[in-house]
Write an enzyme that holds these catalytic residues in place. Structure first.
Site, PDB file in Angstrom:
ATOM      1  N   GLU A  44       0.830  -1.199   0.000  1.00  0.00           N
ATOM      2  CA  GLU A  44       0.000   0.000   0.000  1.00  0.00           C
ATOM      3  C   GLU A  44       0.874   1.262   0.000  1.00  0.00           C
ATOM      4  O   GLU A  44       1.844   1.363   0.751  1.00  0.00           O
ATOM      5  CB  GLU A  44      -0.901  -0.013   1.234  1.00  0.00           C
ATOM      6  CG  GLU A  44      -1.834   1.175   1.348  1.00  0.00           C
ATOM      7  CD  GLU A  44      -2.611   1.182   2.655  1.00  0.00           C
ATOM      8  OE1 GLU A  44      -3.679   1.811   2.690  1.00  0.00           O
ATOM      9  OE2 GLU A  44      -2.144   0.561   3.636  1.00  0.00           O
ATOM     10  N   LYS A 117     -10.085   1.662  -1.823  1.00  0.00           N
ATOM     11  CA  LYS A 117     -10.218   1.168  -0.451  1.00  0.00           C
ATOM     12  C   LYS A 117     -11.574   1.535   0.133  1.00  0.00           C
ATOM     13  O   LYS A 117     -11.991   2.695   0.106  1.00  0.00           O
ATOM     14  CB  LYS A 117      -9.085   1.758   0.384  1.00  0.00           C
ATOM     15  CG  LYS A 117      -8.971   1.239   1.798  1.00  0.00           C
ATOM     16  CD  LYS A 117      -7.695   1.786   2.428  1.00  0.00           C
ATOM     17  CE  LYS A 117      -7.453   1.297   3.829  1.00  0.00           C
ATOM     18  NZ  LYS A 117      -6.156   1.778   4.357  1.00  0.00           N
ATOM     19  N   CYS A 160      -5.424  -3.005   2.999  1.00  0.00           N
ATOM     20  CA  CYS A 160      -5.078  -2.746   4.390  1.00  0.00           C
ATOM     21  C   CYS A 160      -6.257  -2.895   5.351  1.00  0.00           C
ATOM     22  O   CYS A 160      -6.631  -4.013   5.683  1.00  0.00           O
ATOM     23  CB  CYS A 160      -4.391  -1.398   4.519  1.00  0.00           C
ATOM     24  SG  CYS A 160      -3.451  -1.239   6.074  1.00  0.00           S
TER      25      CYS A 160
END
Length: 300
Positions: A44, A117, A160
């Site tokens: 990331e 995300k 993440c």
């Protein structure tokens, strides 16, 4: 005939200097491609330091459109090396709309998809809600929990904080993902004691291995390494713990990195998930008639 896929990941440090960070990424990509990797995954926000440790409007200048300089560089590497490449961008979608975006480039077709995300944290040292708009869950162009089709298979790409949510992994599996990929930036608060650090890292590894078990899919996780200071000077910064890994569809660790810059390379048997799902048929036995409350915030 068994379908196999040679998967590599780059675990690296990163810096505010994009050129330096991207040079480190490129070196890892080239090394893995030379070793035969067909799919290479980066961590990331690999092109910059982890800038979300404090809130500063000038840091939005780090953002780029999907087809900006970083995207073009990654697309060029995928084409040159004949690989599928998953990179990460601080994406400028429009004025005031920015995303934390994983982007996939195919060796022959260029950019074939991206994932913005969905779960955005807001914790001390991880002030991501200031910078990132959550991804759109119903975008017909492939946003939300939709796998990305590539020449090496269907990739379930998440980012993440998404890794802590079994719902995200399940929805990717239900949409036909053949493996789950989690680019990550996670580390310790330096003052925490060793026992607390161990608990945090073990929990992080365990939850992602559980997604492999619950869905019968391989899982690939790339984290960053090194100490990154808080440039505001408010906190002592973050010690990113690395620990990148690749596991099989029963959660078995196939490769596991330490706390330094490292490359991992594993040959996955993509057909093994079919065998695992036949002996552990979780998708068959799900009580979908009884799960309606999962769409509620909480059951009072």
């Amino acid at each position: 005939m068994t379908r196999t896929l040679k998967v590599g990941l780059v675990q690296q440090s990163a810096w505010p200097d994009k050129a330096r960070s991207l040079a480190e990424s490129e070196a890892g990509i080239r090394e893995l491609a030379a070793a035969g990797a067909e799919l290479v995954m980066l961590q990331e926000l690999h092109a910059t330091h982890y800038f979300c440790q404090h809130e500063a409007v000038e840091l939005f200048d780090l953002a780029e459109p999907l087809d900006g300089p970083t995207g073009r560089q990654l697309a060029g590497l995928a084409a040159e090396l004949g690989i599928v490449l998953m990179g990460s961008l601080f994406e400028r979608r429009a004025a005031g709309v920015y995303h934390n975006t994983a982007v996939v480039y195919d060796r022959d077709r260029g950019r074939v998809g991206h994932y913005r995300k969905m779960h955005i944290p807001d914790d001390p040292g991880f002030y991501e809600k200031f910078y990132f708009t959550p991804g759109d869950h119903d975008d017909a162009r492939g946003q939300g929990f939709q796998p990305i089709d590539t020449s090496v298979g269907r990739l379930g790409v998440l980012v993440c904080w998404d890794q802590w949510y079994p719902e995200a992994a399940r929805l990717m599996a239900m949409a036909g993902a053949e493996l789950l990929l989690y680019p990550t930036a996670i580390g310790w608060h330096p003052p925490d004691d060793d026992d607390e650090k161990a608990r945090q890292k073990e929990a992080w590894t365990l939850i992602q291995r559980s997604h492999a078990v619950a869905n019968g899919l391989p899982v690939v996780v790339a984290n960053r390494v090194g100490h990154e200071p808080d440039h505001s000077g408010v906190s002592p910064g973050i010690d990113f713990w690395g620990g990148s890994f690749i596991c099989g569809p029963q959660g078995e660790l196939l490769a596991h990195a330490g706390g330094e810059a490292e490359r991992l390379l594993v040959t996955l048997d993509l057909d093994r998930g079919e065998d695992v799902r036949r002996i552990w048929p979780y998708l068959r036995d799900r009580r979908i008639d009884a799960y309606g409350d999962l769409t509620r915030r909480y059951r009072d």
